[in-house]
Scaffold this motif. Structure first.
Motif, PDB file in Angstrom:
ATOM      1  N   LEU A 188       2.054 -41.349   8.682  1.00 18.14           N
ATOM      2  CA  LEU A 188       3.469 -41.175   9.026  1.00 18.14           C
ATOM      3  C   LEU A 188       4.121 -40.078   8.186  1.00 18.14           C
ATOM      4  N   PHE A 189       4.013 -40.189   6.866  1.00 20.52           N
ATOM      5  CA  PHE A 189       4.751 -39.272   5.999  1.00 20.52           C
ATOM      6  C   PHE A 189       4.083 -37.901   5.858  1.00 20.52           C
ATOM      7  N   ARG A 190       2.762 -37.823   6.063  1.00 17.16           N
ATOM      8  CA  ARG A 190       2.096 -36.533   5.941  1.00 17.16           C
ATOM      9  C   ARG A 190       1.967 -35.841   7.298  1.00 17.16           C
ATOM     10  N   HIS A 191       1.411 -36.548   8.282  1.00 13.22           N
ATOM     11  CA  HIS A 191       1.084 -35.888   9.541  1.00 13.22           C
ATOM     12  C   HIS A 191       2.231 -35.891  10.560  1.00 13.22           C
ATOM     13  N   VAL A 192       3.096 -36.924  10.501  1.00 14.65           N
ATOM     14  CA  VAL A 192       4.198 -36.985  11.471  1.00 14.65           C
ATOM     15  C   VAL A 192       5.468 -36.356  10.896  1.00 14.65           C
ATOM     16  N   LEU A 193       5.892 -36.841   9.720  1.00 11.87           N
ATOM     17  CA  LEU A 193       7.161 -36.358   9.151  1.00 11.87           C
ATOM     18  C   LEU A 193       6.983 -35.164   8.221  1.00 11.87           C
ATOM     19  N   GLY A 194       5.779 -34.990   7.677  1.00 11.91           N
ATOM     20  CA  GLY A 194       5.494 -33.836   6.824  1.00 11.91           C
ATOM     21  C   GLY A 194       6.231 -33.800   5.493  1.00 11.91           C
TER      22      GLY A 194
END
Lengths: 141, 143
Positions: A133-139
């Motif tokens: 979520l935080f790396r690949h979706v929200l960056g």
């Protein structure tokens, strides 16, 4: 790459030996979140000196090793909002669940505790989802 | 004597965390990131740690701790909502920062402002936990 796995195995052996020593000599389960949390919320009572001694070793020895020869860098994010949110989640979560990677993971699974195993499955699944979520979706990390 | 052995155990724990790379957040997040460049190191660390612990647990049977007292009783085998919810919250934070409580303390001397901030927030979360626990019990009782 493979030498890193060997270091992992060797370091893991030291972690397990630390837990074995704490169990066989002091008669206690080596759980980092319980040891820290009991000092923070005052529930450690008369065990405070024993727990504080554990934390002194945990803090000082890596500090000395890092000063001398062992490579060290946490590579943690410099985003203080992210790191604060993460710290809060880890603090509340481990105390609600009564354990973390050392208590539930290492000490729980090694005695076939269903609670330790279940906790480990849930925090690994949540950790995987969190990175996605935080790396690949929200960056943000 | 108890304090001396606790110090020794904490020292071993910290050395193991540092040597195994568990104070490096990229390694932990690399293990959790199955869609990125997956890093299997954490599984080796876990396996290496569980083995001596499993032997130690077997050794406790019919004995007492070296410094007196009693070993912990048999594990409670019942799951509850606080165990699951707490583990999910912990996992979210673990993935977000790549740090859990042990490595957070072990890396405090070289983790810079990020490390200090994480440890302070973690302590605040731990201090708040008893209140969250009471509220959750209230919710569960009401349902």
């Amino acid at each position: 790459m493979q030498t890193e796995w060997l270091w992992g195995l060797a370091g893991g052996g030291l972690i397990g030996s630390a837990g074995a020593l704490y169990l066989l000599v002091n008669g206690r389960i080596m759980g980092a979140s319980g040891i820290i949390g009991g000092l923070v919320d005052g529930s450690a009572g008369s065990q405070w000196a024993e727990r504080a001694s554990f934390l002194v070793g945990l803090f000082v020895v890596p500090a000395l090793l890092a000063l001398t020869f062992v490579a060290h860098d946490t590579h943690a994010t410099s985003n203080l909002v992210v790191i604060s949110a993460a710290g809060l989640l880890v603090g509340v979560g481990t105390r609600l669940a009564n354990g973390c990677t050392s208590g539930h993971g290492v000490c729980g699974i090694s005695r076939l505790s269903v609670r330790g195993l279940a906790a480990t499955v849930f925090y690994i699944l949540a950790g995987g989802l969190s990175v996605v979520l935080f790396r690949h979706v929200l960056g943000v990390i | 004597m108890r304090n001396l052995f606790a110090l020794l155990s904490g020292s071993l724990f910290g050395t193991g965390l540092l040597l195994s790379g568990m104070t490096d957040t990229t390694r932990v997040q690399g293990w959790l990131d199955i869609f990125g460049a997956w890093d299997p190191t954490l599984a080796f660390v876990m396996g290496g740690a569980i083995l001596p612990m499993a032997i130690a647990w077997r050794f406790t049977q019919g004995r007492n701790p070296g410094l007196g007292g009693q070993f912990p009783g048999k594990p409670v085998q019942r799951l509850d909502s606080k165990l699951i919810l707490g583990s999910v919250l912990f996992g979210m934070g673990w993935g977000l920062a790549g740090l859990c409580p042990g490595p957070a303390i072990a890396s405090l001397s070289f983790g810079g402002i990020s490390g200090l901030t994480f440890a302070a927030a973690m302590a605040a979360g731990m201090a708040a936990a008893p209140f969250v626990r009471t509220r959750l019990d209230g919710v569960v009782a009401a349902v």
